[in-house]
Write a protein that holds these residues in place. Sequence first.
Motif, short mmCIF file in Angstrom:
data_model
loop_
_atom_site.label_atom_id
_atom_site.label_comp_id
_atom_site.label_asym_id
_atom_site.label_seq_id
_atom_site.Cartn_x
_atom_site.Cartn_y
_atom_site.Cartn_z
N GLN A 167 0.82 -1.21 0.00
CA GLN A 167 0.00 0.00 0.00
C GLN A 167 0.86 1.27 0.00
O GLN A 167 0.58 2.21 -0.74
N LEU A 168 1.90 1.27 0.83
CA LEU A 168 2.77 2.45 0.90
C LEU A 168 3.52 2.65 -0.41
O LEU A 168 3.73 3.79 -0.85
N PHE A 169 3.93 1.55 -1.03
CA PHE A 169 4.62 1.65 -2.32
C PHE A 169 3.69 2.24 -3.37
O PHE A 169 4.09 3.12 -4.15
N ALA A 170 2.44 1.78 -3.41
CA ALA A 170 1.49 2.28 -4.40
C ALA A 170 1.24 3.77 -4.23
O ALA A 170 1.24 4.53 -5.21
N ALA A 227 -3.41 5.23 -6.92
CA ALA A 227 -3.73 4.56 -5.67
C ALA A 227 -5.14 4.94 -5.20
O ALA A 227 -5.88 4.09 -4.69
N ARG A 228 -5.52 6.20 -5.40
CA ARG A 228 -6.85 6.65 -5.00
C ARG A 228 -7.92 5.97 -5.84
O ARG A 228 -8.98 5.56 -5.33
N LEU A 246 -7.48 2.82 -2.38
CA LEU A 246 -6.63 2.94 -1.20
C LEU A 246 -6.90 4.26 -0.46
O LEU A 246 -7.15 5.29 -1.10
N PRO A 247 -6.86 4.25 0.87
CA PRO A 247 -7.04 5.49 1.65
C PRO A 247 -5.76 6.33 1.60
O PRO A 247 -4.92 6.28 2.51
N GLU A 255 8.92 -6.68 -10.97
CA GLU A 255 9.54 -6.78 -9.66
C GLU A 255 9.07 -5.67 -8.75
O GLU A 255 8.80 -5.88 -7.58
N GLU A 256 8.97 -4.45 -9.28
CA GLU A 256 8.53 -3.33 -8.46
C GLU A 256 7.08 -3.53 -8.03
O GLU A 256 6.71 -3.27 -6.88
N ALA A 257 6.25 -3.98 -8.95
CA ALA A 257 4.85 -4.19 -8.61
C ALA A 257 4.69 -5.28 -7.58
O ALA A 257 3.74 -5.26 -6.80
N GLY A 258 5.62 -6.22 -7.55
CA GLY A 258 5.54 -7.30 -6.57
C GLY A 258 6.19 -6.98 -5.24
O GLY A 258 6.41 -7.86 -4.43
#
Length: 300
Positions: free
Chosen positions: A152-155, A163-164, A168-169, A296-299
């Motif tokens: 979540q923090l990465f997104a 993210a919105r 995600l909040p 890799e980044e998405a994972g």
Amino acid sequence: MNILDFDFMRRALLAAVLVGITAPAIGIYLVQRRQPLMGDGIGHVAMTGVGLGFLLNSSPVWTATAVSVLGAVLMELIRWYGRTRGDIALAMLFYGGMAGGVMLVSVTPGGSTANLSSYLFGSLSTVSSSDVTAISVLAAFVVVVTVGLRRQLFAVSQDEEFARVTGLPVRALNLLTAVTAAVTVTVAMRVVGLILVSALMVVPVAAAQQLTRSFAATFVIAVAIGVTVTLSGTVTSFYQDVPPGATIVLLTIALFVVLTALATPLARQRARARAAAQSAGNPVECAIPAARVTAEEAGA
């Protein structure tokens, strides 16, 4: 003379390990958000908390944590609503935090601004058992947040709008990131000091990025670098009688320079290989590395 023969050094080494883990762990999100100096700003605000601890004759770690969290929340609110005058408001918050700390210490009976030095630049001999307890509790919070909510923090750090849209909040996660950064500052202030803590959040991440583009790998390498330099700097400080905070930061920068020098030829070689593949008319082969990095980044 064995470093482990001294109680204060055992406490300092434990604090160093916790700092080495927590600072890069939250720093990677600040770098992704393009807010690498956020830790520096929070460090200025935390000075008021340290001064308040002296005035109330209580643990400066806890008062600095409370004030830092409040300051971090205000920074996020200013970022959301400040618009054109946001930079001015942030500057006043930072400088006000510094001035507040000096003023509170100066009005404390028997206090002087010299009492701030161990919190500004770090001090091994003054890390008490209560400090270690507080640092351990706060470090556990940082690890739970940065590892447990890493996706979540990465997104949010990568693209707030996306993210919105995904539900995600975003504002809550941004506030949590700011609060976690504030907690990390107070974790690190007894080892590297409030003035230098931002470097330990950012430079290990930048050094790790010289070796990999994967978020997950960068996270792990940055934490490994953080632990290595904090332990090395603490031991060096003990045997050479030099300031721990400055020693740790200089070692971190030196490691960044070394990794950059080693990684640059490899990056050029990969770039030449991609260019050669493109000139040979093989776009599929060229697209594979970029796609792998994204996956890799998405994972993370």
